[in-house]
Motif scaffolding. Structure first.
Motif, PDB file in Angstrom:
ATOM      1  N   UNK A   1       0.814  -1.213   0.000  1.00  0.00           N
ATOM      2  CA  UNK A   1       0.000   0.000   0.000  1.00  0.00           C
ATOM      3  C   UNK A   1       0.841   1.253   0.000  1.00  0.00           C
ATOM      4  N   UNK A   2       0.181   2.395  -0.052  1.00  0.00           N
ATOM      5  CA  UNK A   2       0.880   3.679  -0.159  1.00  0.00           C
ATOM      6  C   UNK A   2       1.714   3.947   1.083  1.00  0.00           C
ATOM      7  N   UNK A   3       2.886   4.550   0.855  1.00  0.00           N
ATOM      8  CA  UNK A   3       3.815   4.856   1.930  1.00  0.00           C
ATOM      9  C   UNK A   3       4.060   6.355   1.970  1.00  0.00           C
ATOM     10  N   UNK A   4       4.194   6.873   3.168  1.00  0.00           N
ATOM     11  CA  UNK A   4       4.494   8.292   3.332  1.00  0.00           C
ATOM     12  C   UNK A   4       6.007   8.500   3.220  1.00  0.00           C
TER      13      UNK A   4
ATOM     14  N   UNK B   1       7.177   5.285  -4.074  1.00  0.00           N
ATOM     15  CA  UNK B   1       6.003   4.954  -4.895  1.00  0.00           C
ATOM     16  C   UNK B   1       6.031   3.517  -5.411  1.00  0.00           C
ATOM     17  N   UNK B   2       7.151   3.008  -5.969  1.00  0.00           N
ATOM     18  CA  UNK B   2       7.141   1.620  -6.454  1.00  0.00           C
ATOM     19  C   UNK B   2       6.934   0.593  -5.349  1.00  0.00           C
ATOM     20  N   UNK B   3       7.281   0.962  -4.095  1.00  0.00           N
ATOM     21  CA  UNK B   3       7.193  -0.007  -3.000  1.00  0.00           C
ATOM     22  C   UNK B   3       5.751  -0.368  -2.668  1.00  0.00           C
ATOM     23  N   UNK B   4       4.791   0.491  -3.008  1.00  0.00           N
ATOM     24  CA  UNK B   4       3.413   0.232  -2.613  1.00  0.00           C
ATOM     25  C   UNK B   4       2.813  -0.966  -3.332  1.00  0.00           C
ATOM     26  N   UNK B   5       3.426  -1.404  -4.456  1.00  0.00           N
ATOM     27  CA  UNK B   5       2.881  -2.528  -5.217  1.00  0.00           C
ATOM     28  C   UNK B   5       3.491  -3.874  -4.800  1.00  0.00           C
ATOM     29  N   UNK B   6       4.371  -3.860  -3.793  1.00  0.00           N
ATOM     30  CA  UNK B   6       4.954  -5.132  -3.347  1.00  0.00           C
ATOM     31  C   UNK B   6       3.874  -5.969  -2.669  1.00  0.00           C
ATOM     32  N   UNK B   7       3.625  -7.193  -3.150  1.00  0.00           N
ATOM     33  CA  UNK B   7       2.579  -8.034  -2.524  1.00  0.00           C
ATOM     34  C   UNK B   7       3.051  -8.600  -1.193  1.00  0.00           C
ATOM     35  N   UNK B   8       2.170  -8.675  -0.225  1.00  0.00           N
ATOM     36  CA  UNK B   8       2.536  -9.228   1.078  1.00  0.00           C
ATOM     37  C   UNK B   8       2.869 -10.712   0.976  1.00  0.00           C
ATOM     38  N   UNK B   9       2.321 -11.378  -0.046  1.00  0.00           N
ATOM     39  CA  UNK B   9       2.664 -12.791  -0.259  1.00  0.00           C
ATOM     40  C   UNK B   9       4.143 -12.938  -0.583  1.00  0.00           C
TER      41      UNK B   9
END
Length: 587
Positions: A235-238, A348-356
């Motif tokens: 998800x989105x990160x500050x 911004x790219x980190x928000x698409x990392x899946x928790x799986x």
């Protein structure tokens, strides 16, 4: 000059950097970037394990790595999030937070700060010796148990369902019932991440496999859309600096966290020292345990005040540093700056990392903590260590991480007390060259007729004094021929003055005197004479004989026996032993 030595004592890392060699710059920068590439995905994964946002994992790297570079004495060690410490924090904080995310984060920071304060107190009290407190077998059992706990806990992330059970055993028993809830797309992402990491490690071991796998998984989620695929992502990160919060220390909270924080400080320090010492020995320098305790405390406090969680020495990232030729603490600073660049400008790219995918990273990282082959090998080499390791391991699985750690600490204490209270002991004899050795399997070492030489392999104190006395009397009674003298190796066991020990010595002397046996102390002549006189015990004739060493004690004992011998045969045997002893002294 005094200020320099003071600086070297408090900030050995800074002193090392002040004498930096230009030839180290290129390998240090290369190693720092490699460390950052490995640390980034691991920090995000461990943040998920701790139960806080992914960005907190990055906060936990930047300032602590810089602080350790200044205060630490290891040139290779990399500080950062660690599987065991994160598992401990999650186990303590989750029930206290009761589902409140903001309170959860606050509790994490508070426990991290308390862990740091414990480390500073331990350093101040010179408790670096605690690095040897948890024996290797106990730590093996503990880490194996923590690894299995993490692996089972991550099955829900990898398979796409949510555990309703909290205990490890309950979760394992419930896994078959979750089969129908497995999310196939999430499972596919997990399998892809696993395959990429394994192939990368096999074909390109120098590449950051976890970073590559997470980048591919994030790219697929960005192309497909996480909402459409119904896959959980970070998800989105500050980006930028965190909102500053001071860790809270209300009395009730301190009571809840004080012992878990102490346990965490102990485990973190022991684990860190194992890594730091191994790489220091490999690279030919020494580290100071008390300095490392202080550096660990400073790094944890820095992590707490930068809104992060508890950190420790990271063995995998330290190995990456060493493999890439890192020479100094500058590696940690370079890695911290690289992570800071991502944290502040490239979130911004980190928000698409899946928790799986993060779950797979954690599972593989946890597998590196396991060593069941080593646990089983203890069965042949040391049965006592084998049972200690397995009891710790099973306790962590059955009781949980925190009770398991508490039990590990108690087992370490009990192991130490057992070794001190019931140590090994030996009878000693002499070979044909007149050299005194312990008796046992060496058939060349023979007992000396009429003399019992006893060595007690532990410092004498109030809780093993009675055992010492029983052992001397038991061994004396089991001698095939009555002994006329008992010689005690005082060097091995009389290390400090203890009134209970001196009382026991007086009682033993009286009992031996009633049996017609002379009591002789060999070694520490000045100290022993002073201690015996202060305890009111006679020294010399009609008392305890005290000599500088075993050989002097033997010579004087045989001379005494020679004068009091009743038969020619006894005198001839004494002359032979004394002559043999004399040959040994001349050698």
């Amino acid at each position: 000059m005094d200020s320099f030595f003071s600086l070297a004592r408090w900030m050995p890392g800074l002193v090392s950097l002040l004498s930096y060699r230009r030839a180290w710059l290129l390998p240090d920068v290369r190693a720092g970037i490699s460390v950052a590439a490995v640390a980034l995905p691991v920090a995000i994964a461990y943040a998920e394990l701790t139960g806080v946002g992914a960005i907190v994992g990055l906060y936990s790297c930047i300032l602590p790595m810089i602080v350790y570079a200044l205060f630490g004495s290891s040139r290779q060690l990399i500080m950062g999030p660690d599987a065991a410490t994160c598992a401990v924090i999650a186990a303590v904080v989750t029930p206290l937070a009761a589902g409140d995310a903001a309170r959860h984060w606050q509790l994490v920071m508070t426990m991290t700060a308390m862990t740091g304060f414990w480390c500073l107190i331990a350093s101040r009290l010179k408790l670096g010796i605690l690095a040897d407190f948890l024996s290797r077998p106990i730590l093996m059992g503990l880490l194996n148990g923590v690894a299995i706990t993490i692996i089972v806990g991550q099955l829900s992330s990898v398979l796409g369902f949510t555990f309703t059970q909290s205990g490890l055993i309950e979760r394992l028993l419930a896994v078959p019932s979750y089969a129908a809830q497995v999310h196939l797309t999430t499972l596919g992402i997990s399998v892809l991440t696993l395959v990429v990491m394994l192939l990368s490690r096999y074909f390109r071991p120098q590449w950051p496999s976890s970073l590559l796998a997470l980048a591919i998984a994030a790219l697929l989620l960005w192309l497909g859309g996480p909402e459409r695929l119904n896959v959980a992502v970070v998800g989105s990160l500050n980006s930028g600096l965190p909102d500053f919060q001071i860790p809270e220390f209300p009395p009730g909270l301190i009571r809840e966290l004080v012992l878990p924080a102490l346990n965490l400080a102990m485990v973190s320090f022991v684990s860190m020292m194992l890594t730091a010492r191994s790489f220091a020995a490999k690279n030919g320098y020494d580290i100071d345990a008390d300095t490392e305790f202080r550096a660990l405390g400073m790094a944890n406090i820095a992590s707490a005040f930068s809104q992060g969680f508890a950190i420790s020495g990271a063995d995998s990232r330290t190995a990456v540093n060493d493999a890439n030729g890192g020479k100094s603490q500058l590696v940690s600073i370079v890695a911290a700056l690289a992570i800071a660049m991502v944290t502040f400008f490239l979130t911004t790219p980190l928000q698409y990392i899946p928790t799986a995918a993060l779950g797979i990273v954690l599972i593989l990282a946890s597998f590196s903590l396991t060593d069941f082959r080593g646990l089983w090998a203890l069965h042949k080499s040391d049965r006592s260590a084998f049972w200690l390791a397995w009891v710790t391991f099973i306790s962590v699985l059955l009781m949980g991480v925190i009770p398991g750690i508490a039990l590990a600490v108690l087992l370490g204490l009990f192991q130490f007390l057992r070794n001190v209270m019931r140590p090994t002991d030996h009878l000693m004899g002499m070979n044909d060259d007149g050299i005194v050795h312990t008796m046992g399997r060496n058939e060349e070492v023979k007992a000396i007729t009429g003399v019992l030489i006893y060595r007690f392999n532990s410092p004498l104190t109030y809780f093993n004094a009675a055992y010492f006395k029983r052992r001397v009397l038991l061994l004396l009674a089991s001698e095939p021929e009555p002994a006329k003298s008992v010689i005690i190796d005082a060097v091995a066991c009389f290390t400090h003055q203890d009134i209970s020990v001196m009382t026991m010595v007086g009682e033993l002397h009286k009992e031996l005197k009633r049996k017609g046996v002379h009591m002789v102390m060999a070694g520490r002549r000045g100290q022993m004479t002073q201690w015996l006189k202060q305890a009111g015990i006679r020294v010399g004739e009609e008392g305890i004989f005290v000599y500088p060493d075993l050989y002097q004690a033997l010579r004087m004992t045989h001379s005494y026996q020679e004068h009091s011998a009743d038969s020619t045969a006894s005198s001839m045997e004494t002359d032979h032993v004394t002559a043999t002893y004399s040959r040994g002294v001349k050698r």
